[in-house]
Design a protein around this motif. Structure first.
Motif, PDB file in Angstrom:
ATOM      1  N   LEU A 161       0.775  -1.176  -0.010  1.00 38.47           N
ATOM      2  CA  LEU A 161      -0.112  -0.045   0.050  1.00 38.47           C
ATOM      3  C   LEU A 161       0.833   1.298   0.265  1.00 38.47           C
ATOM      4  O   LEU A 161       0.750   2.156  -0.853  1.00 38.47           O
ATOM      5  N   ALA A 162       1.846   1.225   0.898  1.00 36.57           N
ATOM      6  CA  ALA A 162       2.746   2.497   0.955  1.00 36.57           C
ATOM      7  C   ALA A 162       3.294   2.820  -0.327  1.00 36.57           C
ATOM      8  O   ALA A 162       3.474   4.130  -0.805  1.00 36.57           O
ATOM      9  N   GLU A 163       3.629   1.825  -1.118  1.00 36.41           N
ATOM     10  CA  GLU A 163       4.128   2.207  -2.494  1.00 36.41           C
ATOM     11  C   GLU A 163       3.249   2.405  -3.453  1.00 36.41           C
ATOM     12  O   GLU A 163       3.513   3.420  -4.419  1.00 36.41           O
ATOM     13  N   LEU A 164       2.031   1.924  -3.480  1.00 33.73           N
ATOM     14  CA  LEU A 164       1.041   2.054  -4.452  1.00 33.73           C
ATOM     15  C   LEU A 164       0.192   3.335  -4.347  1.00 33.73           C
ATOM     16  O   LEU A 164      -0.447   3.549  -5.157  1.00 33.73           O
ATOM     17  N   PHE A 165       0.001   3.753  -2.961  1.00 30.63           N
ATOM     18  CA  PHE A 165      -0.938   4.553  -2.503  1.00 30.63           C
ATOM     19  C   PHE A 165      -0.787   5.967  -3.337  1.00 30.63           C
ATOM     20  O   PHE A 165      -1.727   6.626  -3.899  1.00 30.63           O
ATOM     21  N   PRO A 166       0.632   6.440  -3.656  1.00 28.72           N
ATOM     22  CA  PRO A 166       0.738   7.712  -4.245  1.00 28.72           C
ATOM     23  C   PRO A 166       0.113   7.652  -5.740  1.00 28.72           C
ATOM     24  O   PRO A 166      -0.470   8.625  -6.224  1.00 28.72           O
ATOM     25  N   GLU A 167       0.359   6.344  -6.541  1.00 27.69           N
ATOM     26  CA  GLU A 167      -0.394   6.375  -7.914  1.00 27.69           C
ATOM     27  C   GLU A 167      -1.928   6.328  -7.811  1.00 27.69           C
ATOM     28  O   GLU A 167      -2.409   6.891  -8.558  1.00 27.69           O
ATOM     29  N   LEU A 168      -2.361   5.627  -6.613  1.00 30.91           N
ATOM     30  CA  LEU A 168      -3.887   5.703  -6.884  1.00 30.91           C
ATOM     31  C   LEU A 168      -4.147   7.197  -6.354  1.00 30.91           C
ATOM     32  O   LEU A 168      -5.275   7.407  -7.104  1.00 30.91           O
ATOM     33  N   LEU A 169      -3.586   8.010  -5.582  1.00 34.25           N
ATOM     34  CA  LEU A 169      -3.902   9.381  -5.430  1.00 34.25           C
ATOM     35  C   LEU A 169      -3.720  10.150  -6.852  1.00 34.25           C
ATOM     36  O   LEU A 169      -4.459  11.047  -6.961  1.00 34.25           O
ATOM     37  N   VAL A 170      -2.866   9.945  -7.459  1.00 32.72           N
ATOM     38  CA  VAL A 170      -2.730  10.469  -8.899  1.00 32.72           C
ATOM     39  C   VAL A 170      -3.704  10.050  -9.770  1.00 32.72           C
ATOM     40  O   VAL A 170      -4.480  11.010 -10.398  1.00 32.72           O
ATOM     41  N   THR A 171      -4.012   8.914  -9.898  1.00 32.07           N
ATOM     42  CA  THR A 171      -5.477   8.518 -10.603  1.00 32.07           C
ATOM     43  C   THR A 171      -6.591   9.190 -10.052  1.00 32.07           C
ATOM     44  O   THR A 171      -7.354   9.787 -10.909  1.00 32.07           O
ATOM     45  N   VAL A 172      -6.899   9.082  -8.857  1.00 30.68           N
ATOM     46  CA  VAL A 172      -7.983  10.080  -8.261  1.00 30.68           C
ATOM     47  C   VAL A 172      -8.072  11.527  -8.753  1.00 30.68           C
ATOM     48  O   VAL A 172      -9.014  12.075  -9.029  1.00 30.68           O
ATOM     49  N   HIS A 173      -6.862  11.926  -8.595  1.00 29.69           N
ATOM     50  CA  HIS A 173      -6.690  13.398  -8.839  1.00 29.69           C
ATOM     51  C   HIS A 173      -7.153  13.802 -10.515  1.00 29.69           C
ATOM     52  O   HIS A 173      -7.593  14.571 -10.716  1.00 29.69           O
ATOM     53  N   LYS A 183       1.952  17.168 -14.955  1.00 34.68           N
ATOM     54  CA  LYS A 183       2.470  16.776 -16.211  1.00 34.68           C
ATOM     55  C   LYS A 183       1.894  15.418 -16.653  1.00 34.68           C
ATOM     56  O   LYS A 183       2.119  15.237 -17.955  1.00 34.68           O
ATOM     57  N   ARG A 184       1.471  14.696 -15.931  1.00 32.01           N
ATOM     58  CA  ARG A 184       0.824  13.281 -16.412  1.00 32.01           C
ATOM     59  C   ARG A 184      -0.217  13.167 -17.036  1.00 32.01           C
ATOM     60  O   ARG A 184      -1.279  13.939 -16.811  1.00 32.01           O
ATOM     61  N   ILE A 185      -0.606  12.792 -18.095  1.00 32.57           N
ATOM     62  CA  ILE A 185      -1.623  12.644 -19.086  1.00 32.57           C
ATOM     63  C   ILE A 185      -2.524  11.467 -18.143  1.00 32.57           C
ATOM     64  O   ILE A 185      -2.006  10.427 -17.677  1.00 32.57           O
ATOM     65  N   PRO A 186      -3.828  11.785 -18.077  1.00 32.08           N
ATOM     66  CA  PRO A 186      -4.826  10.767 -17.191  1.00 32.08           C
ATOM     67  C   PRO A 186      -4.674   9.368 -17.904  1.00 32.08           C
ATOM     68  O   PRO A 186      -4.548   9.343 -19.289  1.00 32.08           O
TER      69      PRO A 186
END
Length: 126
Positions: A32-44, A108-111
């Protein structure tokens, strides 16, 4: 007679156990600690479209309100909900910064295709 809201809540209740299970799998995932930031980027990438989508929907509903009682009934809700949702995207960016992810890097990231499809279909229907 059951209202539309009651019918919708009944349908949600049918899937609630699976939703709870899926949420538990996320929150108890060993990485979770590793994956959570990516989840938040997707949520954003979805949340940042919420207020613009609500405002566009309000405009569509307002334009159709005279001929469509459903649209007429939604105008004020949409306006109020857009205000309620204001800055949630910024809060998510704040959370990401706390996790060490820079705001600029998120922007900068494309959804993902899934996020783009989720948001884009709403604009298409409007």
């Amino acid at each position: 007679m059951e209202t539309n809201s009651q019918r919708l809540r009944g349908k949600i209740e049918l899937v609630r156990p699976r939703l709870r299970q899926a949420a538990g799998e996320v929150w108890h995932h060993p990485r979770l600690a590793e994956l959570f930031p990516e989840l938040l980027v997707t949520v954003h990438s979805v949340i940042r479209a919420t207020v613009p989508t609500l405002k566009a929907t309000e405009q569509c509903a307002r334009a159709r309100a005279a001929e469509d009682p459903v649209c007429a009934g939604m105008v004020e809700y949409l306006a109020a909900h857009a205000i309620e949702e204001k800055d949630h995207d910024e809060w998510t960016l704040d959370d990401l910064e706390t996790l060490g992810v820079k705001r600029e890097d998120v922007w900068k990231r494309i959804p993902s295709p899934a996020a783009a499809a989720l948001v884009g279909v709403q604009y298409y229907w409007m």
